[in-house]
Scaffold this active site. Structure first.
Site, PDB file in Angstrom:
ATOM      1  N   ARG A  53       0.852  -1.190   0.000  1.00  0.00           N
ATOM      2  CA  ARG A  53       0.000   0.000   0.000  1.00  0.00           C
ATOM      3  C   ARG A  53       0.882   1.233   0.000  1.00  0.00           C
ATOM      4  O   ARG A  53       1.713   1.397   0.887  1.00  0.00           O
ATOM      5  CB  ARG A  53      -0.905  -0.022   1.233  1.00  0.00           C
ATOM      6  CG  ARG A  53      -1.865   1.154   1.306  1.00  0.00           C
ATOM      7  CD  ARG A  53      -3.016   0.916   2.253  1.00  0.00           C
ATOM      8  NE  ARG A  53      -2.595   0.930   3.638  1.00  0.00           N
ATOM      9  CZ  ARG A  53      -3.434   0.853   4.668  1.00  0.00           C
ATOM     10  NH1 ARG A  53      -4.731   0.714   4.461  1.00  0.00           N
ATOM     11  NH2 ARG A  53      -2.996   0.872   5.894  1.00  0.00           N
ATOM     12  N   SER A  71     -12.562  -3.832   0.436  1.00  0.00           N
ATOM     13  CA  SER A  71     -12.845  -3.396   1.809  1.00  0.00           C
ATOM     14  C   SER A  71     -14.329  -3.151   1.970  1.00  0.00           C
ATOM     15  O   SER A  71     -14.960  -2.538   1.100  1.00  0.00           O
ATOM     16  CB  SER A  71     -12.124  -2.080   2.129  1.00  0.00           C
ATOM     17  OG  SER A  71     -10.739  -2.230   2.009  1.00  0.00           O
ATOM     18  N   LYS A  82      -5.755   4.853   9.727  1.00  0.00           N
ATOM     19  CA  LYS A  82      -6.963   5.383   9.075  1.00  0.00           C
ATOM     20  C   LYS A  82      -7.798   6.094  10.121  1.00  0.00           C
ATOM     21  O   LYS A  82      -8.753   5.539  10.668  1.00  0.00           O
ATOM     22  CB  LYS A  82      -7.778   4.247   8.447  1.00  0.00           C
ATOM     23  CG  LYS A  82      -7.119   3.661   7.216  1.00  0.00           C
ATOM     24  CD  LYS A  82      -8.172   3.268   6.196  1.00  0.00           C
ATOM     25  CE  LYS A  82      -7.519   2.942   4.862  1.00  0.00           C
ATOM     26  NZ  LYS A  82      -8.515   2.634   3.835  1.00  0.00           N
TER      27      LYS A  82
END
Lengths: 213, 213
Positions: free
Chosen positions: B41, B110, B139
């Protein structure tokens, strides 16, 4: 087969600079003013937003008969069936992009120097964006490409060449006699109160210098 | 044919949180500690940097026999021949990604709610990442998914499910009896001084709850 592209006036979008309420309006006005090619550039949007904007802009460019190039994202270009992808030196290498988009889509590459231009040509670019030619608010960290370098590149490269970076009603005059195929413009079109007229005037100024009587 | 995936301990990389000097070191240590799947990521890197990192991480995951999933970018996944792509709700829609990566690569999605999970299943996901389950530094704006919602999703969805979000040595204990296939972990592995041991300990704790004697 690759589409025939008219590179004369190449619009590059900018969501932050645009004078219109939406990218779609901005693009439509610019095409009405004579833009011959559109690059959708979204440096800050989420992938979902970029993709959905590309779908909407694709409808406009199709309806108005102008090709659409997607900045940086080969996956979005393939997903929305755009006409091509444009990559800079900080994006995926041209050979890697070509594998995703196939032989029939247009692949544009930014180059600032003769070396970068020769490499891009060797790596399968279909056209080159040369610059930044002049200082610009949209790429503040860009090193400038000189007029002599641009002429060198024109002499050595057979591919279509568009100049980019700080091109406006004054600087466009300097491309007379350089033999470039087109100019790529961001703020001097997208940020103007009258986008359509700005495009029309720039195009006329450029064509007069490109094709002197 | 799609590869068989072991979802038990799913590493998600984070360049800013990692304790190691390079992503490659971080990934190698985590796999030595037992990570069964790796997601690269890169939310801030340039496309060129993301692509080049993916090429290097691909070498490690291949050598160590662990599949590599690329976050968000289907073009980079295809270009480096990764095993799959993972998309969130702000990325390209699963159906669009599937067209780029083909039927044989893994597509993860997700989902934070049962609705999102059902939609993702219908849109062709191969596995779901459910969360964020717990508050997390990676997050900060994520809404949390409750344990009841996770159990609902598990009952209604046949796909493999991994939980994600704030999973560490304490919170991992709460997944006993939920029937999930694996846990996806960022900071509780990548930021630890001893990445390998952190992975090994988390994996043992999770397996003990997933497969009680």
């Amino acid at each position: 087969m690759k589409p025939e592209i008219d590179y004369t006036l190449y619009l590059v979008t900018d969501r932050e600079l645009m004078s219109s309420a939406t990218i779609e309006e901005n693009v439509e006005q610019a095409i009405r003013g004579g833009c011959t090619l559109v690059q959708l550039r979204e440096k800050k949007a989420s992938s979902r937003c970029f993709y959905e904007t590309a779908l909407r802009v694709r409808q406009i460019t199709r309806r108005m008969g102008v090709p659409l190039i997607i900045n940086d994202r080969a996956d979005i270009a393939a997903a929305v069936d755009a006409d091509g992808v444009h990559v800079g030196q900080e994006d995926m290498p041209p050979e890697a992009v070509r594998k995703i988009i196939g032989p029939d889509r247009i692949l544009g590459v930014s180059a600032g120097t003769l070396d970068e231009a020769l490499t891009a040509e060797r790596d399968g670019a279909d056209y080159l964006g040369i610059g930044a030619m002049y200082a610009t608010g949209t790429k503040t960290d860009a090193a400038l490409t000189g007029m002599d370098e641009l002429r060198d590149i024109r002499r050595r490269i057979k591919l279509p060449i568009v100049a980019i970076g700080g091109i406006n009603k004054e600087t466009v005059l300097s491309f007379a006699g350089t033999g470039i195929d087109g100019i790529a413009v961001v703020s001097a079109i997208v940020s103007r109160p009258d986008v359509e007229t700005a495009a029309r005037e720039l195009k006329a100024l450029f064509i007069k210098r490109r094709n002197p009587e």
